[in-house]
Design a protein around this motif. Structure first.
Motif, PDB file in Angstrom:
ATOM      1  N   VAL A 162       0.825  -1.208   0.000  1.00 23.89           N
ATOM      2  CA  VAL A 162       0.000   0.000   0.000  1.00 23.89           C
ATOM      3  C   VAL A 162       0.866   1.267   0.000  1.00 23.89           C
ATOM      4  CG1 VAL A 162      -0.253   0.154   2.532  1.00 23.89           C
ATOM      5  CG2 VAL A 162      -1.996   1.145   1.056  1.00 23.89           C
ATOM      6  N   PHE A 163       2.068   1.214   0.570  1.00 24.83           N
ATOM      7  CA  PHE A 163       2.937   2.395   0.635  1.00 24.83           C
ATOM      8  C   PHE A 163       3.640   2.685  -0.689  1.00 24.83           C
ATOM      9  CE2 PHE A 163       3.454   0.924   5.223  1.00 24.83           C
ATOM     10  CZ  PHE A 163       2.555   1.854   5.721  1.00 24.83           C
ATOM     11  N   HIS A 164       3.747   1.655  -1.533  1.00 29.26           N
ATOM     12  CA  HIS A 164       4.575   1.793  -2.737  1.00 29.26           C
ATOM     13  C   HIS A 164       3.750   1.888  -4.014  1.00 29.26           C
ATOM     14  CE1 HIS A 164       8.195   0.948  -0.369  1.00 29.26           C
ATOM     15  NE2 HIS A 164       7.361   0.216   0.347  1.00 29.26           N
ATOM     16  N   TYR A 165       2.681   1.081  -4.102  1.00 32.08           N
ATOM     17  CA  TYR A 165       1.980   0.957  -5.374  1.00 32.08           C
ATOM     18  C   TYR A 165       0.516   1.359  -5.297  1.00 32.08           C
ATOM     19  CZ  TYR A 165       6.220  -1.792  -5.956  1.00 32.08           C
ATOM     20  OH  TYR A 165       7.534  -2.201  -5.977  1.00 32.08           O
ATOM     21  N   ALA A 166       0.139   2.027  -4.195  1.00 31.30           N
ATOM     22  CA  ALA A 166      -1.229   2.560  -4.057  1.00 31.30           C
ATOM     23  C   ALA A 166      -2.312   1.490  -4.213  1.00 31.30           C
ATOM     24  CB  ALA A 166      -1.461   3.718  -5.024  1.00 31.30           C
ATOM     25  N   PHE A 167      -2.080   0.343  -3.603  1.00 34.57           N
ATOM     26  CA  PHE A 167      -3.160  -0.651  -3.524  1.00 34.57           C
ATOM     27  C   PHE A 167      -4.122  -0.195  -2.438  1.00 34.57           C
ATOM     28  CE2 PHE A 167       0.036  -3.378  -5.593  1.00 34.57           C
ATOM     29  CZ  PHE A 167      -0.752  -3.888  -6.615  1.00 34.57           C
ATOM     30  N   GLU A 168      -5.054   0.655  -2.806  1.00 35.94           N
ATOM     31  CA  GLU A 168      -5.953   1.258  -1.834  1.00 35.94           C
ATOM     32  C   GLU A 168      -7.179   1.817  -2.547  1.00 35.94           C
ATOM     33  OE1 GLU A 168      -4.330   5.613  -0.878  1.00 35.94           O
ATOM     34  OE2 GLU A 168      -2.721   4.138  -0.746  1.00 35.94           O
ATOM     35  N   ILE A 213      -8.046  -2.926  -9.084  1.00 36.95           N
ATOM     36  CA  ILE A 213      -6.637  -2.939  -8.666  1.00 36.95           C
ATOM     37  C   ILE A 213      -6.275  -4.274  -8.005  1.00 36.95           C
ATOM     38  CG2 ILE A 213      -6.263  -0.445  -8.585  1.00 36.95           C
ATOM     39  CD1 ILE A 213      -6.777  -0.543  -5.544  1.00 36.95           C
ATOM     40  N   ILE A 247      -6.958  -1.863   1.787  1.00 39.07           N
ATOM     41  CA  ILE A 247      -5.547  -1.688   1.406  1.00 39.07           C
ATOM     42  C   ILE A 247      -4.881  -3.043   1.187  1.00 39.07           C
ATOM     43  CG2 ILE A 247      -5.343   0.520   2.659  1.00 39.07           C
ATOM     44  CD1 ILE A 247      -3.844  -0.956   4.887  1.00 39.07           C
ATOM     45  N   GLY A 298      -7.432   5.593  -4.136  1.00 37.10           N
ATOM     46  CA  GLY A 298      -6.552   6.621  -3.587  1.00 37.10           C
ATOM     47  C   GLY A 298      -5.781   7.323  -4.693  1.00 37.10           C
ATOM     48  N   ALA A 299      -5.394   6.537  -5.702  1.00 36.70           N
ATOM     49  CA  ALA A 299      -4.603   7.037  -6.829  1.00 36.70           C
ATOM     50  C   ALA A 299      -5.183   8.288  -7.481  1.00 36.70           C
ATOM     51  CB  ALA A 299      -4.471   5.932  -7.875  1.00 36.70           C
ATOM     52  N   TYR A 352      -6.625  10.823  -6.000  1.00 35.85           N
ATOM     53  CA  TYR A 352      -6.785  11.988  -5.130  1.00 35.85           C
ATOM     54  C   TYR A 352      -5.521  12.822  -4.941  1.00 35.85           C
ATOM     55  CZ  TYR A 352     -11.515  10.498  -4.587  1.00 35.85           C
ATOM     56  OH  TYR A 352     -12.813  10.193  -4.883  1.00 35.85           O
ATOM     57  N   ALA A 353      -4.383  12.194  -4.604  1.00 36.10           N
ATOM     58  CA  ALA A 353      -3.166  12.988  -4.382  1.00 36.10           C
ATOM     59  C   ALA A 353      -2.845  13.910  -5.563  1.00 36.10           C
ATOM     60  CB  ALA A 353      -1.974  12.072  -4.062  1.00 36.10           C
TER      61      ALA A 353
END
Lengths: 414, 414
Positions: free
Chosen positions: A111-117, A151, A191, A247-248, A250-251
């Motif tokens: 979840v921290f690296h590939y945005a599995f969220e 995802i 996640i 999540g992908a 939104y940032a």
């Protein structure tokens, strides 16, 4: 099985159906970095969530709910959280309500690296009889599953998760303030938790739901916002994932929003393509009410679900209500593309009736002006008006169903 | 200051420069959900990373490095991790090397919901004299900063982080196996850590670097892969974020890759637009060597940096080496668009010399065939060949600089 039809060719894009994992006899080592994990095949058929197995551990340190007037969106949370782990071998494990607490995760967790969220945003409301209600939770679950599948995260039975969320909400009932506009914002989140850096379908995941009491978006009545049209960055595109609640998505929205704010606009308006189609405002859907140039007929327009917008549940509710209550009055209700030049022309010709955003947070958010190519496009509100007639009606109609003043199938009693 | 020029209009897209936060006197409450946080303004000028303040806490339980022949990419990590926290008020705090350990994060932390996360992939190599070397770390830091700025995360001094990474790598030196093909894979990662659900620029962040010993991608020599052209999903778009190394770009790649694997292809090839431009293979850049139809000149082609591909450091190195070593032999070296129909035509006419992917993991990854619209496009390798001449040369040339056999400014001795 979940099927998400794609705009470009109508093919289903999802995790391949359960089948014998494809063997790559001679090439397996060579494709290690990017390899398909064997767990991929199990994504399609996890053991499902079983709400009858719910385990509850109550907090030893219950909080005192904050004074409702001091609530800020998403800052304060209730005493507990709902969590359900998933693994490729065992499927969904025991659902648990436990004290709200930090997650402890290996720094290599995917979840921290590939945005599995992916996530959902929904609310629980207290009605005049003191009952707790969810609003169209089936729509949230349907979208949550579509987001997860896109995802390669596991999917689940919608009714089982609604059941668990209802139990969770009942347990946290004392955090839901009384009164119109107050609610408990719920954030179901999923996640990927596999702790390896190889890029593939996660072999483990965590679904959690946290809850935050919220006050009315407009405590003293509507306040119209002004927008800056964003033509230098693109939020979503056909065949991409802008129609999923990942999540992908939104940032990447923050900097354009900060750009708009730096010039005095509360939100940015996402345009798409050389035609400058009007798509979304910030992270809300957009509605435009316009009078037809030839026929003078009133038309309520929102962008179609072509992959460039999120299929909002408020959007869907507004369309339904408009077809039910505005169409009989002669309104045309359209899911169709509209361009910024068309919107500008309507404004110049006095045919632009009103414009508003639509989302779970505000229900509707009226728009006063749009900055576009050096012009300030007037969206139809008089100087002393903060909202138009359609926005006013929609807010009233939707809240009547959210708070149970009108009994309706959209409202789910916990 | 970082400036990332966008393809469509050349405007800089970044966090607005430090200025007095814009005041929204009457509308502030109304825009709560989507509001720009005051911390946004400080993103542009954080207090910088100070490597002289490095604090080191060594593990009490050192691991025994695994047998090099058993290494799998990204599964085993070294004893320690490098971490640096950032807050809007204090900027970058004390850099710390501490035992490798879980991160403990509130479930509302923005990295779980809105994909505030970016990363780099780089390697440390042991040369024949036993010295430890990084390969073009300045390029990783440049890209890392661009990725961070695009999602409103803090930026930093590139040389300070290289300095810290070098110290970290030296401390973990015993985990780097001897021998060609072995290295220590480094994963610098930056995540937003603000624990509220409001969508805005994170007010706090964590930069961490973890390290995983890896073996050669091709332990027994090249193995050519076959690809499936993906025309039903789109990875990136001009004006989007596909040219940044954001987590957001990775999770959506898995399902198309699983689709390809389900039909026996090791990777998918991302096409773009109705022209079917060839962009990337899986998560690698793609190179095509072709013979010109009219002039018979050999041309090495890779897609241009138009926002639809990641600007790979291996890609950049291959272009440099090709200009240095292939151009004098008559090769044309091109960053230009090439379409799948053009590639197919070249294949049919025997003008397709070779095709290969390029990335940090494999350096180069030769391609045998591409499945496209029911055709199987032959990429120029003979049946008994696993790689073409250009791929062979590039791997040799790049590794000579990575392992310090050839002294070169690309190699950074720790």
């Amino acid at each position: 099985m979940l099927r998400q039809l794609l705009p470009r060719c109508g093919r289903a894009l999802r995790a391949p159906a359960s089948r014998t994992p494809y063997a790559l006899p001679t090439l397996q080592r060579a494709s290690r970095w990017y390899s398909i994990q064997p767990e991929a095949a199990s994504v399609a058929k996890p053991l499902d969530i079983d709400p009858t197995k719910l385990s509850i551990t109550k907090t030893q340190n219950p909080k005192t709910p904050k004074d409702p007037s001091e609530l800020v969106f998403g800052r304060e949370f209730t005493d507990h959280m709902l969590t359900i782990e998933w693994t490729k071998n065992d499927g969904w494990l025991t659902p648990t309500i436990q004290p709200y607490q930090n997650l402890s995760l290996d720094p290599a967790t995917c979840v921290f690296h590939y945005a599995f969220e992916c996530f959902e945003g929904m609310k629980a409301y207290r009605d005049s009889k003191g009952q707790i209600r969810l609003f169209r939770p089936d729509k949230n679950m349907e979208r949550f599953n579509k987001s997860a599948a896109r995802i390669a995260l596991p999917t689940f039975s919608p009714t089982s998760l609604i059941d668990l969320i209802a139990k969770f909400v009942k347990l946290e009932e004392r955090f839901i303030p009384d009164g119109r506009g107050y609610s408990l914002y719920l954030r179901p989140t999923l996640i990927g938790t596999q702790k390896t850096l190889g890029i593939g379908a996660p072999g483990s995941a965590l679904l959690f739901v946290i809850a935050s009491p919220v006050g009315p978006y407009y405590p003293t009545g509507f306040k119209a916002v002004s927008l800056e049209a964003t033509d230098y960055a693109v939020r979503a595109w056909p065949g991409g994932v802008g129609d999923k609640k990942l999540g992908a998505n939104y940032a990447p929205c923050i900097v354009p929003q900060m750009e708009a704010a730096s010039r005095g606009f509360q939100q940015n308006l996402w345009l798409f393509g050389p035609e400058e189609y009007v798509t979304e405002v910030g992270t809300m859907n957009l509605f435009v009410a316009i009078r037809n140039k030839e026929t003078n007929q009133k038309e309520l327009i929102t962008a179609p679900l072509d992959g460039t917008i999120l299929g909002g549940i408020t959007r869907d509710s507004i369309l339904s209500l408009a077809r039910e209550k505005l169409a009989p009055d002669g309104w045309l209700i359209s899911e169709r593309k509209i361009t910024m030049p068309q919107l500008y022309e309507a404004s110049l010709e006095g045919r632009l009736i009103e414009v508003f955003g639509a989302g779970t947070a505000a229900v509707v958010s009226p728009v006063r002006k749009i900055s576009w190519k050096g012009k300030l496009v007037d969206c139809g509100l008089a100087e002393n008006e903060e909202s138009g007639e359609v926005a006013n009606k929609m807010k009233t109609w939707i809240e009547a169903r959210q708070y149970g003043d009108e009994e309706h199938e959209w409202s789910h009693i916990c």
